[in-house]
Design an enzyme around this catalytic site. Structure first.
Site, PDB file in Angstrom:
ATOM      1  CG  HIS A  19      10.781   6.922   1.191  1.00 40.58           C
ATOM      2  ND1 HIS A  19       9.960   6.895   0.094  1.00 40.58           N
ATOM      3  CD2 HIS A  19      12.008   6.553   0.743  1.00 40.58           C
ATOM      4  CE1 HIS A  19      10.658   6.535  -0.971  1.00 40.58           C
ATOM      5  NE2 HIS A  19      11.912   6.317  -0.607  1.00 40.58           N
ATOM      6  N   GLY A  20       8.793   6.848   5.430  1.00 42.58           N
ATOM      7  CA  GLY A  20       8.890   7.129   6.859  1.00 42.58           C
ATOM      8  C   GLY A  20       7.584   7.619   7.442  1.00 42.58           C
TER       9      GLY A  20
END
Length: 486
Positions: free
Chosen positions: A325-326
């Protein structure tokens, strides 16, 4: 610069009109050109990144299918995966690792000579990378024939409705559809437009309205009360759902109008009675991707470990899911928290089942849903917070809710602690309740059929109400979809 939701609708109308006017043999060209334009609207040069991985994976698929030697096949697969993961690592994770190396080096009295890369993350990089990887893995496993038509394969990776935020499709579901003749079907147009309308409503009316609240709280948590932080966390849970599922509905609807069927990505996740069930209903295309290509191979490979194979597989899968996700520790923490929750539910499943059997079904269901939504909202604090420090501060303030609420009740002065007009806060709550009411109906009835069986005046009345809600309650502030950043 990127298309907002309204611009996407106009783009879709133009492309769809041209799609049905063209003969079948030219339609893939139109869709590929439209997809390239759509992607290049953000940063034109980044189309070369997609082009690089498309060429690698296209030829890798053919080599995988033609190669009888298992060792060579594995090398071709590894070559393809390294190319895809390598691009992802450079653009999404290089600076993250470099920053951490710099911090460790400075702590030890050294200087990191590796420079920081001033590059933008290409939109949807994680999505189309995973979709491309699923193609070569499925060809390697023998579940998918290699695509010989370079243009069709390129379209599989770049199909504009789901290019930047999914759903992450499998080749078995999509590739053959680009070869098939898609005819104009009234039912597809109606159901597709209806789904797009519902997606637009969730995005610009609910998600973007909730964003006003969550942005206030998360941008400055130190100046908000415990109650405000709790409200902000819960509202972000519904914001990200409406934002992401709204995009998915628009993507599925726009594809359906042209005759293409994409996989369902959300299935009323806030109706889940456990975190495990939640992840079966949330971002289904990603959850199943990790299940098929990471979790299951880990469990099978460690099957001699027994129960610990499941535990290890869950923790590794959600660690990587969080990191997907990041590029930040807050995303890692978010993933690990959910992994630990699933491990807990797996290890205690028999005891919890016995406990809930002693309770009335409605009570057990209510407790399960309340705990699930509460935990998900809690874990998403790390997802949404500006940094780990802010997230930990917000988490530390949450117990204060139990003292602030009694004080409000005793003083007969209830305040959310958020600088927003009470009527706007009430509207946010009303919109959430309306959406969840629709979801409750979906759990008992086929809502689409219920609408279709109504008289024409009733059906169009529902459509007009949604359109008017979008026009009068929508927040048209060019706020991008949250998952475009991934």
């Amino acid at each position: 610069m990127l298309f907002n939701s309204i611009e996407f609708v106009f783009f879709f109308i133009i492309v769809t009109g041209a799609f049905f006017l063209l003969p079948h043999k030219f339609r893939w060209v139109l869709l590929l050109v439209a997809s390239c334009f759509f992607y290049m609207f953000f940063k034109p040069i980044y189309i070369l990144i997609l082009g690089f991985t498309i060429v690698i994976d296209y030829y890798a698929g053919i080599l995988l299918e033609n190669e009888p030697d298992k060792a060579k096949k594995k090398r071709y697969l590894v070559m393809s995966l390294v190319a895809n993961i390598g691009v992802l690592a450079v653009f999404k994770y290089f600076n993250f690792f470099n920053d951490n190396i710099t911090s460790v080096a400075e702590y030890m009295g050294y200087k990191n000579p590796i420079p920081y890369l001033s590059i933008l993350l290409p939109i949807g990089l994680s999505f189309h990378t995973f979709q491309a990887m699923s193609y070569t893995i499925e060809v390697y496993r023998g579940n998918q024939r290699a695509e010989r038509h370079f243009g069709i394969y390129s379209l599989y990776v770049m199909f504009y409705p789901q290019l930047v935020a999914g759903p992450i499709e499998r080749p078995q579901n999509v590739l053959h559809q680009f070869h098939e003749v898609q005819t104009f079907k009234y039912d597809n147009v109606v159901s597709g437009l209806r789904l797009m309308l519902w997606g637009m409503f969730k995005k610009v009316v609910i998600a973007d309205r909730l964003a006003v609240v969550t942005d206030m709280v998360f941008s400055d948590p130190h100046h908000h009360s415990s109650v405000a932080i709790a409200i902000g966390a819960v509202m972000f849970a519904f914001q990200i759902f409406c934002d992401f599922s709204g995009y998915s509905d628009i993507a599925l609807g726009s594809a359906r109008v042209m005759g293409f069927k994409l996989m369902l990505n959300f299935d009323r996740p806030f109706n889940s009675k456990s975190v495990t069930e939640f992840w079966r209903r949330w971002h289904i295309s990603l959850s199943t991707w990790f299940n098929d290509y990471l979790f299951n191979p880990i469990v099978v490979g460690l099957r001699n470990w027994g129960t610990m194979a499941i535990v290890f597989g869950l923790l590794i899968t959600f660690f990587i899911s969080g990191f997907w996700h990041g590029a930040g520790w807050k995303f890692v923490i978010y993933g690990v928290l959910n992994g630990l929750a699933l491990v807990y539910e797996y290890l205690t499943r028999k005891k919890r089942k016995k406990l809930f059997k002693k309770l009335p079904v409605p009570v057990a269901n209510a407790i399960g849903k309340f705990c699930t939504v509460g935990f998900i909202a809690f874990s998403w604090i790390f997802f949404r917070a500006e940094n780990v420090s802010d997230a930990l501060y917000m988490v530390g303030r949450l117990p204060g809710v139990f003292t602030e609420i009694p004080q409000m009740i005793s003083s007969r002065h209830f305040s959310t602690g958020i600088q927003l007009a009470p009527m706007r806060m009430l509207l946010c709550v009303a919109l959430i309740l309306f959406m969840e009411g629709v979801h409750m109906l979906q759990g008992k009835y086929d809502v689409v059929q219920l609408v279709e069986r109504r008289p024409v005046a009733v059906r169009w009345g529902i459509y007009y109400v949604l359109v008017l809600a979008i026009l009068y309650l929508g927040m048209f502030n060019n706020k991008e979809f949250i998952y475009f950043q991934f």
